[in-house]
Write an enzyme that holds these catalytic residues in place. Structure first.
Site, mmCIF file in Angstrom:
data_model
loop_
_atom_site.group_PDB
_atom_site.id
_atom_site.type_symbol
_atom_site.label_atom_id
_atom_site.label_comp_id
_atom_site.label_asym_id
_atom_site.label_seq_id
_atom_site.Cartn_x
_atom_site.Cartn_y
_atom_site.Cartn_z
ATOM 1 N N GLU A 122 0.969 -1.029 0.025
ATOM 2 C CA GLU A 122 0.051 -0.035 0.086
ATOM 3 C C GLU A 122 0.794 1.144 0.097
ATOM 4 O OE1 GLU A 122 -3.756 -1.489 2.529
ATOM 5 O OE2 GLU A 122 -2.126 -1.015 3.555
ATOM 6 N N ASP A 178 -2.792 -15.639 22.927
ATOM 7 C CA ASP A 178 -2.507 -15.938 21.425
ATOM 8 C C ASP A 178 -2.681 -17.506 21.195
ATOM 9 O OD1 ASP A 178 -0.391 -14.115 19.323
ATOM 10 O OD2 ASP A 178 -0.812 -16.402 19.051
ATOM 11 N N THR A 208 -4.092 -9.431 15.641
ATOM 12 C CA THR A 208 -3.619 -10.612 15.086
ATOM 13 C C THR A 208 -3.707 -10.234 13.585
ATOM 14 O OG1 THR A 208 -6.310 -11.173 14.479
ATOM 15 C CG2 THR A 208 -5.250 -12.004 16.602
ATOM 16 N N GLY A 226 -7.847 -6.290 11.855
ATOM 17 C CA GLY A 226 -8.636 -6.179 10.637
ATOM 18 C C GLY A 226 -8.344 -5.173 9.810
ATOM 19 N N ASP A 227 -7.603 -4.919 8.595
ATOM 20 C CA ASP A 227 -7.345 -3.699 8.267
ATOM 21 C C ASP A 227 -7.097 -3.795 6.439
ATOM 22 O OD1 ASP A 227 -5.150 -5.119 8.041
ATOM 23 O OD2 ASP A 227 -3.821 -4.002 9.102
ATOM 24 N N LYS A 264 -10.140 -9.132 5.465
ATOM 25 C CA LYS A 264 -9.589 -9.473 6.675
ATOM 26 C C LYS A 264 -10.309 -8.647 7.811
ATOM 27 C CE LYS A 264 -4.937 -8.972 8.995
ATOM 28 N NZ LYS A 264 -4.131 -7.811 9.020
#
Lengths: 351, 351
Positions: free
Chosen positions: B64, B169, B209, B234-235, B239
Site C-alpha cells: 500500500e 495468543d 492478529t 482487521g485492516d 480481513k
C-alpha cells in the site's frame, strides 16, 4: 549491536551512482535498452495493474505517486512537478523510485529517478516515434530546450535515425545550452527564431516545455501533413502545450486513456474523442500511421508502466559497486519480536 | 566530481538510527509524544487531504501507498502486509516513509517506518482508548501477542493507566515472548487459556492478529457492557477479526469512513451503518462513550494522517547524528542542464 541481515538491506542507487552507470553503459545504449524494455512491457500491457497516478496538487505544483505491478514485481515512483523551482535553483522535476517483490512486499531496489525519468521519458518518446513517424524521418524539431531536451534528441535519433535538429526555446539561453551539449554528439543543428520556424519541414516535432498552464507553444497552422508530434510537456490538468484546434486534425495515440483524458493534450477535447492506445500499435492489434499525410500525435503524459520498465532495467544492469546497502527494513531475529530487537539495540546507532 | 549540494541530500533515518532515537527518548515518552501529535492533527482533520490509501493486492498480501498533505508538508508511507512472511523469517509488516515540502516537492526526510508504524499504531489506539474507554480503566486484554503487542500495552498504559494485562495468543510461544518482554516494565501480567477468558473483566480489549481472512478471534458473547474494543488487526478487504453479530451492539468509531467501510470490521455491516469519526470525538464535536454500559469499538485500520503525524514528530526529534545524508535528488548547477551534470560526471561514482 549486530549489523542488520541481508533481508534488512535494500540496495540504493544514488544520483552519483546513476550517472556512473550511464557513463559505463553509454547514454545512447542505455536509452536503447530502456526503450527495448518499454516495448516488451507494452506488448504485455494486460499483465499490469493500470491505476492512474495519485496526484497531490498545490498552487506551486504537483507531487505524484505512480505505482504499478505485473504480479511478480511492484514499482512506484515519487515525482514532483514545480515549474517555479528553477527560480530558486531547484529542479522542476525530481524523482525517486522503488522496486519490490510482490510475494513478500519487500523492497529490492531504491533509486534516484530524476535522471532515470529523463531517460525513460525520452525512450518512451522514441518508441512512439519509431512506430508512428513516417519512414525515413531525418529531421526533428525540438520546441523547449530545457532539462529533457538532450535526452529526447538522443533517444529519437537512436530509434529513428533523425539526426537533423531544429531548435527553439522562448529563452535563447536554453537553446545555447542545448547547442553546447549536443555539439560533440554528431547532430546537424539549426537554431530557429520561432517554434513555427523550427517545425517547418520537420518529420518529428517534439514539444517539451514546463509551464503549468494551457499554453500554445506552436501555432496550429505550423503543423503539416505527414508530421509526427511528440507532445511531452503537457502532463497534468490545466497544463497543455498544443492549440485545441490542432488536435482534431491528428490521429492521437496515448498511453493509458483514463489518465491522458485528465492530464494530456486531449483534456481539451470531448471525453469521447477517439484515441488509440499506443501499446496496441506496438503489439500490432491497432493501426498506427495510415498514410504519408497523417498527422500522428503521441500525447505523452508518462505512465507508471514506463517507470516499472526503467526500474527493472536498472535492477538488471546495476552492479554491486554502484549501490549502497540501506538499512531500511527492520529485521528482528524473530519477526514477531520487534520489541525485543528494539530493546537489544542501544542508544548508539551502529549503522 | 564535486559532492552534491545540500539540496540534493535527503536525511535518511535507518532502522538502527530509529532504534537509537527511541532509546534516547524512551519508548513511553516517544509514544506519548506521537500520541500528542496525532491528537493535534486529528483536531485539524479538515486541513488534510484524505485520499484512501492505494492498495495492490496479491494472493500473498498487500502493498500500500498512503499519502496525505496538509498543504505545507506532504507525506507518504509504503507498507506491506504479508501474513505468510513470518514463515520465512520476514516481517509481516515492513514500511518506510517520506516527508516532503509541498512548495517545492522536494523530500526533506526519508525513514524506515516498520518501527515508526508500530509506535504510531499503538499511539493511535491509546488516543482512542483515552477518549472512549470508561474512566478509571485498569485492565487491558491483549488478544494477539505478536510484533505490535508490546507497543499497544505500553501506549495504552501511558495514556489510560491500564497496567493489568490479560494475554492470549493461539500460539503460546508468542505469549511467552510477550511475557518476557513486558516482565521488566512494571505490568501486572496474566496469561489466559482463551481469548474469551482474556476479555473477561477487561476494561479495554485489543485484538491485534495478523491472519488475512475473516477470522473470529473473540466470541461475541465474551464482550460485556462497558468494555472498549480496540480492533487493530482487521485492516484490509476480507480481513476481519470480530464476529459480525457483535458489531451492532457497539458504538463504532473510525478514522476515515470511506477507507474503513472497505477495510475495517464494518466491511461486515451494511454500508450505511452509523459510525462516528474519531476526530470529531477528539475535537468535541461528536459524543464518544454515552454511558458506563456502552460497548465502544475503535475499528482501527490505520490512516495516512497518523503516518504524517509520526513523520512530523520524527523530523522534529531526530538529531543530525541519527541521520545519514542520501544523494537522492539530482542537483545540477543549472536546473535546466541535467545532461551537462551527467556529462561532467564520469564512470566512477564518488558518492
Amino acid at each position: 549491536m549486530a549489523a542488520p541481515s541481508d533481508k534488512a538491506l535494500v540496495p540504493f542507487v544514488s544520483v552519483a551512482h546513476m550517472m556512473a552507470l550511464v557513463h559505463r553503459i553509454g547514454p545512447e545504449t542505455a536509452l536503447q535498452e530502456i526503450a527495448a524494455v518499454i516495448e516488451a512491457d507494452f506488448r504485455r500491457w494486460d499483465s499490469f495493474d493500470r491505476t492512474p497516478r495519485l496526484p497531490a496538487h498545490s498552487p506551486q505544483g504537483v507531487i505524484e505517486l505512480m505505482p504499478t505491478t505485473d504480479g511478480a514485481h511492484y514499482s512506484f515512483k515519487y515525482v514532483n512537478g514545480h515549474p517555479g523551482n528553477t527560480r530558486t535553483g531547484l529542479q522542476t522535476v525530481a524523482a525517486f523510485g522503488l522496486l519490490a517483490e510482490v510475494a513478500t512486499g519487500y523492497p529490492v531496489l531504491l533509486t534516484e529517478m530524476t535522471l532515470l525519468t529523463a531517460l525513460r521519458t525520452a525512450a518512451m518518446s522514441a518508441v512512439a516515434a519509431k512506430h508512428l513517424a513516417r519512414p525515413g524521418a531525418r529531421t526533428h524539431a525540438l520546441i523547449g530546450n530545457g532539462a529533457q531536451s538532450e535526452f529526447q534528441a538522443l533517444a529519437i535519433r537512436a530509434l529513428t535515425g533523425a539526426d537533423r535538429l531544429r531548435l527553439f526555446d522562448t529563452d535563447p539561453a536554453a537553446t545555447a545550452k542545448l547547442m553546447r551539449n549536443l555539439a560533440p554528439l554528431g547532430f546537424h543543428l539549426t537554431t530557429c527564431p520561432s517554434a513555427e520556424d523550427a517545425a517547418a519541414g520537420a518529420d518529428i516535432v517534439t514539444t517539451v516545455t514546463a509551464d503549468k498552464r494551457n499554453a500554445r507553444v506552436l501555432a496550429a497552422n505550423a503543423v503539416a501533413p505527414g508530421q509526427h508530434l511528440n507532445a511531452v510537456g503537457g502532463d497534468c490538468p490545466g497544463k497543455t502545450e498544443l492549440p485545441p484546434e490542432l488536435l482534431p486534425r491528428c490521429a492521437i495515440f496515448v498511453e493509458h486513456p483514463p489518465q491522458t483524458r485528465v492530464e494530456g493534450e486531449i483534456q481539451q477535447l470531448p471525453s469521447d474523442h477517439p484515441v488509440t492506445e499506443l501499446h496496441r500499435v506496438i503489439a500490432g492489434t491497432a493501426p498506427g500511421r495510415r498514410g504519408p499525410d497523417d498527422i500522428t500525435l503521441f500525447d505523452s503524459v508518462g505512465f507508471a508502466i514506463e517507470d516499472f520498465s526503467a526500474l527493472v532495467w536498472l535492477k538488471a544492469r546495476v552492479t554491486p559497486d554502484l549501490c549502497q546497502p540501506l538499512d531500511l527494513i527492520a529485521d528482528p531475529d524473530d519477526p514477531r519480536d520487534l520489541w525485543g530487537m528494539l530493546m537489544r539495540a542501544g542508544p548508539d546507532a551502529s549503522v
